[in-house]
Design an enzyme around this catalytic site. Structure first.
Site, PDB file in Angstrom:
ATOM      1  N   ASP A  46      65.601  57.899  21.112  1.00 35.83           N
ATOM      2  CA  ASP A  46      65.323  59.323  20.934  1.00 35.83           C
ATOM      3  C   ASP A  46      65.858  60.172  22.080  1.00 35.83           C
ATOM      4  OD1 ASP A  46      63.571  58.745  23.007  1.00 35.83           O
ATOM      5  OD2 ASP A  46      61.746  58.970  21.808  1.00 35.83           O
ATOM      6  N   GLY A  47      66.434  59.500  23.102  1.00 33.74           N
ATOM      7  CA  GLY A  47      67.005  60.253  24.218  1.00 33.74           C
ATOM      8  C   GLY A  47      65.989  60.779  25.206  1.00 33.74           C
ATOM      9  N   GLY A  90      76.494  53.885  26.696  1.00 33.70           N
ATOM     10  CA  GLY A  90      76.681  55.258  27.146  1.00 33.70           C
ATOM     11  C   GLY A  90      75.388  55.905  27.577  1.00 33.70           C
ATOM     12  N   ASP A 137      75.940  47.385  32.697  1.00 30.79           N
ATOM     13  CA  ASP A 137      75.879  48.847  32.583  1.00 30.79           C
ATOM     14  C   ASP A 137      74.840  49.455  33.517  1.00 30.79           C
ATOM     15  OD1 ASP A 137      74.261  47.438  30.417  1.00 30.79           O
ATOM     16  OD2 ASP A 137      73.353  49.422  30.342  1.00 30.79           O
ATOM     17  N   ASN A 138      74.102  48.611  34.234  1.00 35.94           N
ATOM     18  CA  ASN A 138      73.148  49.100  35.235  1.00 35.94           C
ATOM     19  C   ASN A 138      73.621  48.838  36.660  1.00 35.94           C
ATOM     20  OD1 ASN A 138      71.403  49.906  33.198  1.00 35.94           O
ATOM     21  ND2 ASN A 138      70.246  48.000  33.222  1.00 35.94           N
ATOM     22  N   GLY A 181      72.573  57.411  26.906  1.00 36.47           N
ATOM     23  CA  GLY A 181      71.760  57.646  25.718  1.00 36.47           C
ATOM     24  C   GLY A 181      70.645  58.635  25.918  1.00 36.47           C
ATOM     25  N   ARG A 182      70.268  58.872  27.172  1.00 38.00           N
ATOM     26  CA  ARG A 182      69.227  59.873  27.449  1.00 38.00           C
ATOM     27  C   ARG A 182      69.473  60.592  28.763  1.00 38.00           C
ATOM     28  NH1 ARG A 182      63.868  56.191  28.879  1.00 38.00           N
ATOM     29  NH2 ARG A 182      64.943  54.514  29.981  1.00 38.00           N
ATOM     30  N   ARG A 196      68.164  63.119  38.765  1.00 38.49           N
ATOM     31  CA  ARG A 196      68.736  62.070  39.613  1.00 38.49           C
ATOM     32  C   ARG A 196      69.949  62.613  40.361  1.00 38.49           C
ATOM     33  NH1 ARG A 196      68.890  56.525  36.184  1.00 38.49           N
ATOM     34  NH2 ARG A 196      70.664  57.484  35.140  1.00 38.49           N
ATOM     35  N   ARG A 221      79.497  53.214  36.417  1.00 34.92           N
ATOM     36  CA  ARG A 221      78.976  51.851  36.361  1.00 34.92           C
ATOM     37  C   ARG A 221      80.095  50.856  36.087  1.00 34.92           C
ATOM     38  NH1 ARG A 221      73.635  53.024  34.163  1.00 34.92           N
ATOM     39  NH2 ARG A 221      73.369  55.272  34.279  1.00 34.92           N
TER      40      ARG A 221
END
Length: 495
Positions: free
Chosen positions: A130-131, A95, A257-258, A97-98, A181, A188
């Site tokens: 840590d995101g 997911g 996932d990329n 994450g950051r 972005r 994805r």
């Protein structure tokens, strides 16, 4: 949709399409603020494409909002959930994450664009992270997004980077940064895998229908819309990978996932543009088995598409038989080599050259020579372009240790050219073979200066990369061979 103009970005909650998929797809949460944010880099071309006023990207409102310190009107920030295969192994739930999706807006051409902050803080999908993103990696993503766009390669874009002196621990203590972005969608392969592997067929269908309705409407009229979707994604992915291989780009971490469902290059981490041509080059220091080496990228892309096909199988086949899904992947096997041949032919100044045994031999021949002598990939193609323009091949020939081998190849190149209707087009070559690419050492120089809050090097490099086929007087240092220390730069998944 957002109202654009002198007030900048505004989002209309009634038209945020991803939100309408439902709570199974995301978690609403706010960004975590950073102290004393400052501008690091801004893309005027992205701002213009979005229809934003230039002065908005100069102001304090934009700085705070695009750092995550203030909420833009109408924004409903969210982090999406997905899963995926990482380095060939099923990793389970992942997911954003950051990353936080701020919302969706219409660009200057009235097309939908999602705005996302990367590095905006901890989310429910951060796992042990840590995101946050650090200045180093954020500058690399910002520059490469715009460099790839300048090269004509499908990619997510980057509107800006903001920084903060907030300390972030990686291998050492660094400082925080946030990248804004932009893409039509950040969905994805892993989004589909998440619902398929969890047996959530209703949500899987909802996601597939959403993607078809918004981005692949022609698939709705197919006998099997979901097989048609897989085929369309395979075609776009094949074309993207052909772009990568032709320009010498290594992604470095091609996990499912990329991989973009729209065939966009995304998630710029341990990427690299080749210096010396080495087909086996591994740009990611974390990739100790070389899974994502340069020459393996085409096959890995197909493997990832196969994973997507497995995820879509419940929608494609009611009885679980994979025949239709496998058939939908077949175009990749023909489109990728055809696209790569077309791009390599253009690099040789021979547009629309048919894929004959002669043309294949010329292309394979020069790649073997480049690999044998570890010749600089970008400089070779640029020099060859000038050689065709001036008929002076000596600077190109001098790049090879085995000059006689180059002479033999050059003869075969000219003989092949004489067999086809056109002659090598130097203008096409100069518009195909860039003078400037984002080499690791150039990015590193911009990062080192930025750490002292000197952004002139970043701005200079950004300007060159936005127009990579235009040589600028006085900027020869950006188009020459890398220094010896460049080979010591290590880029990993933490980059």
């Amino acid at each position: 949709m957002p109202r654009l103009g002198q007030y900048g970005m505004h989002f209309s909650p009634d038209h945020q399409s991803f939100v309408q998929l439902g709570s199974s797809f995301y978690t609403h949460l706010s960004a975590q603020s950073l102290s004393s944010p400052y501008w690091v880099g801004r893309s005027r071309s992205v701002a213009k494409a979005l229809g934003l006023e230039d002065n908005w990207l100069e102001g304090d409102e934009a700085l705070r909002a695009l750092t995550g310190n203030a909420l833009l009107p109408g924004s409903q920030p969210l982090a999406s959930v997905y899963s995926g295969h990482q380095f060939g192994q099923w990793a389970g739930q992942l997911g954003d994450g950051r990353a936080l999706l701020l919302g969706e807006m219409r660009d200057a051409q009235n097309l939908p664009q999602e705005i996302q902050l990367k590095g905006a803080g901890h989310t429910p999908y951060s796992r042990m992270g840590d995101g946050r993103a650090v200045l180093r990696s954020s500058i690399r993503e910002f520059l490469c997004s715009e460099a790839m766009h300048g090269l004509g390669i499908p990619t997510t874009r980057a509107l800006c980077v903001t920084g903060s002196d907030t300390p972030i621990r990686r291998e050492e203590i660094e400082t925080a940064a946030v990248v804004t972005r932009v893409a039509p969608s950040f969905i994805r392969f892993g989004h589909f895998e998440h619902f398929a592997y969890n047996g959530m067929t209703e949500e899987l269908k909802k996601l597939a229908d959403y993607v078809i309705d918004r981005f692949y409407p022609a698939c709705k009229d197919a006998a099997n819309p979901y097989a048609a979707l897989l085929e369309a994604v395979s075609e776009r992915t094949a074309k993207m990978i052909a772009h990568w291989q032709a320009v010498g780009f290594c992604h470095g971490v091609m996990n499912t996932d990329n991989m973009s469902i729209l065939g966009l290059t995304m998630d710029y981490g341990p990427f690299q543009f080749l210096d010396a041509f080495d087909p086996n080059h591994i740009c990611n220091h974390s990739d100790d088995r070389g899974r994502y080496a340069y020459n393996k990228q085409p096959n890995i892309a197909y493997w990832n598409l196969f994973c997507l096909g497995q995820a879509l199988l419940p929608l494609i086949s009611s009885d679980g038989e994979p025949d239709l899904a496998v058939a939908a992947l077949e175009p990749y096997k023909t489109i990728f080599p055809a696209e790569l041949h077309a791009r390599m032919s253009a690099k040789l100044g021979l547009p629309d050259a048919p894929a004959t045994e002669s043309s294949k031999a010329v292309i394979e021949g020069i790649l073997k020579l480049l690999a044998k002598d570890k010749v600089d990939y970008t400089i070779f193609w640029r020099r060859l372009s000038h050689a065709v323009a001036t008929n002076d091949f000596i600077p190109t020939r001098d790049m090879f240790l085995d000059r006689e081998a180059f002479d033999a190849w050059s003869l075969s190149f000219h003989e092949h050219s004489a067999q086809i209707p056109c002659r090598p087009d130097a203008d096409l070559m100069l518009k195909t073979n860039p003078a400037y690419v984002l080499r690791n050492h150039l990015g590193e120089q911009a990062i080192r200066a930025a750490k002292t809050k000197d952004f002139t090097e970043l701005e200079r490099l950004q300007e060159l990369l936005e127009s990579p086929f235009t040589e600028v007087t006085g900027m020869e240092a950006y188009a020459t061979f890398p220094p010896d220390w460049a080979s010591t730069i290590e880029i990993s998944c933490s980059s």
